[in-house]
Design a protein around this motif. Structure first.
Motif, mmCIF file in Angstrom:
data_model
loop_
_atom_site.group_PDB
_atom_site.id
_atom_site.type_symbol
_atom_site.label_atom_id
_atom_site.label_comp_id
_atom_site.label_asym_id
_atom_site.label_seq_id
_atom_site.Cartn_x
_atom_site.Cartn_y
_atom_site.Cartn_z
ATOM 1 N N ASN A 216 2.880 6.212 -9.832
ATOM 2 C CA ASN A 216 3.427 5.318 -8.810
ATOM 3 C C ASN A 216 2.675 5.527 -7.502
ATOM 4 N N TRP A 217 2.970 4.690 -6.535
ATOM 5 C CA TRP A 217 2.251 4.726 -5.261
ATOM 6 C C TRP A 217 2.380 6.065 -4.559
ATOM 7 N N ASP A 222 -5.163 9.838 -3.390
ATOM 8 C CA ASP A 222 -6.067 9.262 -2.398
ATOM 9 C C ASP A 222 -5.703 7.794 -2.201
ATOM 10 N N LYS A 223 -5.106 7.496 -1.065
ATOM 11 C CA LYS A 223 -4.677 6.128 -0.774
ATOM 12 C C LYS A 223 -5.694 5.388 0.106
ATOM 13 N N SER A 224 -6.845 6.011 0.326
ATOM 14 C CA SER A 224 -7.823 5.421 1.243
ATOM 15 C C SER A 224 -8.495 4.185 0.666
ATOM 16 N N ASN A 225 -8.565 4.098 -0.670
ATOM 17 C CA ASN A 225 -9.205 2.937 -1.297
ATOM 18 C C ASN A 225 -8.175 2.216 -2.168
ATOM 19 N N ALA A 226 -7.306 1.490 -1.506
ATOM 20 C CA ALA A 226 -6.239 0.766 -2.207
ATOM 21 C C ALA A 226 -6.017 -0.574 -1.516
ATOM 22 N N ILE A 227 -5.630 -1.547 -2.307
ATOM 23 C CA ILE A 227 -5.385 -2.878 -1.737
ATOM 24 C C ILE A 227 -4.067 -2.900 -0.971
ATOM 25 N N ALA A 228 -3.949 -3.882 -0.101
ATOM 26 C CA ALA A 228 -2.665 -4.234 0.491
ATOM 27 C C ALA A 228 -2.188 -5.497 -0.213
ATOM 28 N N ILE A 233 2.414 -17.275 3.706
ATOM 29 C CA ILE A 233 3.667 -17.652 4.365
ATOM 30 C C ILE A 233 3.355 -18.791 5.329
ATOM 31 N N ASP A 234 3.946 -19.953 5.065
ATOM 32 C CA ASP A 234 3.695 -21.152 5.859
ATOM 33 C C ASP A 234 2.202 -21.450 5.943
ATOM 34 N N GLY A 235 1.517 -21.271 4.807
ATOM 35 C CA GLY A 235 0.100 -21.611 4.718
ATOM 36 C C GLY A 235 -0.850 -20.548 5.217
ATOM 37 N N GLU A 236 -0.312 -19.456 5.765
ATOM 38 C CA GLU A 236 -1.164 -18.390 6.304
ATOM 39 C C GLU A 236 -0.981 -17.111 5.490
ATOM 40 N N LEU A 237 -2.103 -16.503 5.095
ATOM 41 C CA LEU A 237 -2.047 -15.281 4.296
ATOM 42 C C LEU A 237 -1.666 -14.098 5.166
ATOM 43 N N LYS A 238 -0.657 -13.329 4.704
ATOM 44 C CA LYS A 238 -0.195 -12.188 5.484
ATOM 45 C C LYS A 238 -0.027 -10.960 4.593
ATOM 46 N N VAL A 239 -0.274 -9.787 5.161
ATOM 47 C CA VAL A 239 -0.005 -8.526 4.480
ATOM 48 C C VAL A 239 1.489 -8.260 4.553
ATOM 49 N N ILE A 240 2.086 -7.865 3.436
ATOM 50 C CA ILE A 240 3.525 -7.592 3.394
ATOM 51 C C ILE A 240 3.760 -6.125 3.054
ATOM 52 N N ASP A 241 5.010 -5.695 3.167
ATOM 53 C CA ASP A 241 5.359 -4.331 2.801
ATOM 54 C C ASP A 241 5.136 -4.106 1.310
ATOM 55 N N ARG A 242 4.634 -2.954 0.965
ATOM 56 C CA ARG A 242 4.337 -2.606 -0.424
ATOM 57 C C ARG A 242 5.610 -2.197 -1.162
ATOM 58 N N TYR A 243 5.755 -2.626 -2.411
ATOM 59 C CA TYR A 243 6.871 -2.151 -3.231
ATOM 60 C C TYR A 243 6.581 -0.698 -3.621
ATOM 61 N N THR A 244 7.486 0.201 -3.282
ATOM 62 C CA THR A 244 7.256 1.621 -3.559
ATOM 63 C C THR A 244 8.439 2.313 -4.227
ATOM 64 N N ASN A 245 9.481 1.560 -4.552
ATOM 65 C CA ASN A 245 10.682 2.195 -5.093
ATOM 66 C C ASN A 245 10.423 2.763 -6.488
ATOM 67 N N PRO A 246 10.631 4.073 -6.698
ATOM 68 C CA PRO A 246 10.329 4.692 -7.994
ATOM 69 C C PRO A 246 11.239 4.257 -9.135
ATOM 70 N N ILE A 247 12.329 3.531 -8.836
ATOM 71 C CA ILE A 247 13.213 3.076 -9.909
ATOM 72 C C ILE A 247 12.462 2.191 -10.912
#
Length: 512
Positions: A216-217, A222-228, A233-247
């Motif tokens: 899991n995340w 090493d998290k230095s080479n990982a995608i976001a 959203i409304d036609g504009e690409l945005k970075v969102i919060d990453r899903y990290t819940n271990p469930i």
């Protein structure tokens, strides 16, 4: 021999030579760059494994639009539901060791396990946990794991799954399920004495030397080479919060990359063997790729598939006369695909950091067509037209809803005051509806991301707009009346394109 026979033989030989050639790297480059642009995807990574060799391992585009970091073959992506085959592989290892059988009953290892129907509870097997034939509806109960930010645990899932009503007879129909894979992870823990994450790490990732992969995340060293993850959203690409819940780990937790996943694909194509080490027996690899649950199929060119089924952690179908072993995976802002053809000794991996599945389909279809010897087809154009049409249809539906809301803003709803209060669903828990400055407010106690303003729509129906726009899951709220009073609430999604894991239709709130 006449000239026609010579020409026929020459044509057959030419086709054979052509089909056996590797796909040119430039062709893949052009394809992926076209895909990035067509579907507004920042970054894609592609792997091609053929005849025991890694033919291509390459990244394209941007890993994170806020940093400008580039994607390469070792860039980590959340592989989401491609993690499911790792869970079934872990079970296969335990079966190899004689510690369990696929058809052992779940209650043998989890005595507190209980389904809605007592007969189903008693008969439910390990195989049933991982083959989507439980009788539960599509994505039933996923709101206990989706979206991130809730406080449910695997123990809650085991306890609450008994409240989910079946929509079909046990073992009679395919309906994709995430919760039962989470319970399969608990089975692995109880049999092995190790957490799912530790078992996957020690028994699969380490032996395969998947050194940059983690269960899991949070466990990714090493998290230095990982995608976001990215969402439009409304036609504009945005970075969102990453899903990290271990469930979600046993169903969708793994983070990996092309370099490491190529080793996973090679393991499967090599019948469970890595170098000189048999990690999974050949017999269990065969078991994992046997049809278990029939899936709907539409037979049409160019693949003319005659069957489609779910195996043990893999989808199976015949494609142009060859067996395709595959799976897809999706989290908010991330979608991925792994496709294998054992008869061609071929594997294709496509990882993306935007949630439009048409992107990976366009890439993988083009690559597999080359190796299957099929005529070239512009899959980018076909999928672009398809999703544009679907998007327009969905927009029309949602626009009409919000136009009606706007039109009825001054209308007095028949139950505006009576609706205020606390409501409870047996498996999802409590929600509150309150009023603040003339606005109704919907708040989930256990899954606070499901919080938003409620607006009168019409009749006894409201529309809730979630605070997090990237959920793309606005929903109807239907007020239930009894003896002239509000007795409860039911819900369903507004847009037909809302992810099935927002299973609002399974909720049945009663007013406290």
């Amino acid at each position: 021999m006449n000239i026609k026979k010579y020409l026929l033989i020459f044509t057959i030989l030419l086709c054979t030579i052509s089909f056996s050639q590797e796909i040119p790297e430039k062709k893949v480059d052009d394809l992926v760059n076209q895909t990035l642009k067509a579907f507004n995807v920042p970054g894609i990574a592609v792997g091609i494994i053929h005849d025991g060799k890694i033919i291509l391992a390459k990244g394209y585009g941007i890993a994170d639009i806020t940093t400008g970091a580039k994607v390469n073959s070792s860039t980590n992506f959340g592989i989401a539901s491609n993690s499911k085959a790792f869970t079934t592989a872990a079970i296969a290892i335990l079966v190899d060791e004689g510690k369990m059988k696929w058809d052992d009953k779940v209650i043998q290892f989890i005595p507190e396990f209980k389904m809605y129907n007592d007969y189903v509870t008693q008969e439910f097997t390990i195989r049933d946990l991982v083959t989507h034939r439980s009788g539960l509806g599509l994505g039933a109960g996923d709101l206990m794991v989706w979206p991130d930010g809730h406080n449910f645990t695997p123990t809650d899932i085991i306890k609450n799954i008994q409240y989910l009503k079946p929509v079909s007879d046990f073992r009679s129909k395919y309906d994709y399920d995430n919760l039962l894979y989470i319970i399969a992870g608990v089975v692995i823990e109880r049999i092995s004495g190790k957490t799912w994450t530790k078992f996957i790490q020690e028994r699969i990732l380490n032996p395969l030397q998947m050194d940059r992969t983690a269960p899991n995340w949070d466990l990714l060293k090493d998290k230095s080479n990982a995608i976001a993850p990215h969402v439009p959203i409304d036609g504009e690409l945005k970075v969102i919060d990453r899903y990290t819940n271990p469930i979600f780990d046993a169903a969708a937790g793994i983070y990996s990359n092309i370099d490491d996943l190529s080793k996973w694909v090679l393991l499967n194509l090599n019948k469970g063997k890595h170098n000189d080490h048999q990690i999974i027996s050949e017999a269990q690899i065969r078991e994992m790729t046997k049809p278990q649950t029939l899936m709907p199929i539409a037979t049409k060119p160019p693949y003319n598939s005659l069957f489609r089924a779910y195996g043990l952690g893999f989808q199976l179908q015949d494609v142009a006369g060859k067996l395709e072993v595959s799976h897809t995976g999706g989290l908010e802002g991330i979608v991925t695909q792994i496709v294998m053809y054992p008869q061609l000794n071929l594997g294709v991996i496509v990882l993306t950091n935007q949630q439009e599945g048409a992107a990976f389909m366009a890439v993988s279809n083009t690559i597999k067509d080359h190796y299957l010897g099929l005529p070239e087809k512009d899959w980018v154009k076909e999928y672009d037209e398809l999703i544009s049409k679907r998007g327009e249809e969905a927009d029309k539906i949602t626009d009409e809803v919000w136009q009606t809301v706007e039109k009825n803003k001054k209308s007095k709803s028949p139950d505006a005051k009576n609706i205020i209060g606390t409501y409870k669903d047996n498996w999802f828990g409590e929600i509150t509806i309150s009023e603040n400055k003339g606005k109704l407010r919907f708040v989930s106690k256990r899954s606070p991301q499901l919080s938003g303003d409620m607006f009168y729509y019409k009749d006894n129906t409201y529309a809730v707009k979630w605070d997090n726009a990237y959920l793309h899951a606005d929903a109807f709220v239907f007020v239930q009346m009894k003896d002239g009073k509000v007795s409860g609430l039911k819900m369903e999604t507004i847009s037909p394109l809302t992810d099935f894991s927002y299973d609002f239709q399974d909720l049945d709130f009663s007013k406290n």
